[in-house]
Design a protein around this motif. Sequence first.
Motif, short mmCIF file in Angstrom:
data_model
loop_
_atom_site.label_atom_id
_atom_site.label_comp_id
_atom_site.label_asym_id
_atom_site.label_seq_id
_atom_site.Cartn_x
_atom_site.Cartn_y
_atom_site.Cartn_z
N ILE A 1 0.83 -1.21 0.00
CA ILE A 1 0.00 0.00 0.00
C ILE A 1 0.87 1.26 0.00
CG2 ILE A 1 -1.66 1.33 1.38
CD1 ILE A 1 -2.83 -1.43 2.26
N VAL A 2 1.89 1.29 0.84
CA VAL A 2 2.77 2.47 0.91
C VAL A 2 3.49 2.66 -0.42
CG1 VAL A 2 4.81 3.42 2.04
CG2 VAL A 2 3.03 2.35 3.42
N SER A 3 3.94 1.58 -1.04
CA SER A 3 4.62 1.67 -2.34
C SER A 3 3.69 2.18 -3.43
CB SER A 3 5.21 0.32 -2.73
OG SER A 3 6.20 -0.08 -1.82
N ILE A 4 2.43 1.73 -3.40
CA ILE A 4 1.45 2.22 -4.38
C ILE A 4 1.22 3.72 -4.20
CG2 ILE A 4 -0.98 2.11 -5.04
CD1 ILE A 4 -0.83 -0.93 -4.52
N ILE A 5 1.11 4.16 -2.95
CA ILE A 5 0.93 5.59 -2.68
C ILE A 5 2.11 6.39 -3.22
CG2 ILE A 5 0.80 7.33 -0.85
CD1 ILE A 5 -0.81 5.21 0.77
N ALA A 6 3.33 5.91 -2.97
CA ALA A 6 4.52 6.60 -3.45
C ALA A 6 4.56 6.64 -4.97
CB ALA A 6 5.78 5.91 -2.91
N LEU A 7 4.15 5.54 -5.62
CA LEU A 7 4.15 5.48 -7.08
C LEU A 7 3.12 6.44 -7.66
CD1 LEU A 7 5.51 3.94 -9.40
CD2 LEU A 7 3.64 2.30 -9.27
N VAL A 8 1.94 6.50 -7.06
CA VAL A 8 0.88 7.40 -7.54
C VAL A 8 1.32 8.87 -7.38
CG1 VAL A 8 -1.46 8.22 -7.07
CG2 VAL A 8 -1.00 5.78 -7.22
N GLN A 9 1.92 9.19 -6.23
CA GLN A 9 2.39 10.56 -6.01
C GLN A 9 3.44 10.95 -7.04
OE1 GLN A 9 3.73 10.82 -1.96
NE2 GLN A 9 1.66 11.05 -1.14
N SER A 10 4.34 10.03 -7.36
CA SER A 10 5.37 10.32 -8.36
C SER A 10 4.76 10.54 -9.74
CB SER A 10 6.38 9.17 -8.42
OG SER A 10 7.08 9.09 -7.22
N LYS A 11 3.79 9.70 -10.08
CA LYS A 11 3.15 9.84 -11.40
C LYS A 11 2.39 11.15 -11.51
CE LYS A 11 2.94 5.10 -12.89
NZ LYS A 11 2.17 4.10 -13.60
N LYS A 12 1.78 11.61 -10.40
CA LYS A 12 1.07 12.89 -10.42
C LYS A 12 2.04 14.04 -10.69
CE LYS A 12 -2.91 11.93 -7.50
NZ LYS A 12 -3.58 12.22 -6.21
N ARG A 13 3.28 13.88 -10.25
CA ARG A 13 4.30 14.91 -10.49
C ARG A 13 4.99 14.73 -11.83
NH1 ARG A 13 6.11 13.73 -4.68
NH2 ARG A 13 5.06 15.34 -3.49
N GLY A 14 4.63 13.67 -12.54
CA GLY A 14 5.22 13.43 -13.85
C GLY A 14 6.62 12.84 -13.78
N MET A 15 6.92 12.19 -12.68
CA MET A 15 8.25 11.62 -12.49
C MET A 15 8.14 10.09 -12.40
SD MET A 15 10.06 14.29 -12.29
CE MET A 15 11.27 14.99 -11.23
N LYS A 16 9.23 9.42 -12.71
CA LYS A 16 9.29 7.98 -12.53
C LYS A 16 9.92 7.69 -11.18
CE LYS A 16 9.57 6.74 -17.36
NZ LYS A 16 10.28 6.00 -18.39
N ASN A 17 9.50 6.62 -10.55
CA ASN A 17 10.03 6.25 -9.25
C ASN A 17 10.27 4.74 -9.23
OD1 ASN A 17 10.71 5.97 -6.56
ND2 ASN A 17 9.15 7.38 -5.84
N PRO A 18 11.46 4.32 -9.69
CA PRO A 18 11.73 2.88 -9.77
C PRO A 18 11.75 2.19 -8.41
CG PRO A 18 13.70 4.14 -10.31
CD PRO A 18 12.58 5.12 -10.18
N ILE A 19 12.07 2.92 -7.35
CA ILE A 19 12.08 2.31 -6.01
C ILE A 19 10.65 1.96 -5.60
CG2 ILE A 19 12.63 2.68 -3.58
CD1 ILE A 19 14.87 4.56 -4.52
#
Length: 71
Positions: A31-49
């Motif tokens: 769940i925490v990883s999904i939240i981090a991924l969604v936040q990154s996508k909203k900013r237009g950035m990739k987050n491989p971690i």
Amino acid sequence: QQTQPAPQKPSNTLAIVGLILAFVANIVGLIVSIIALVQSKKRGMKNPIALAGVIIGVVTTLFSFAFGLFL
């Protein structure tokens, strides 16, 4: 003339926490990883971690459920 602020690089703190939790507390880490991924996508950035945390969270959660079914 207005100047736009430079795009901020997303913090990887949430992604790192999610990745670690994916090993220790599978569903919480997922769940925490999904939240981090969604936040990154909203900013237009990739987050491989965060993506790694999601993948590991899914795999470990599936293994936990499978292990629980066979016990």
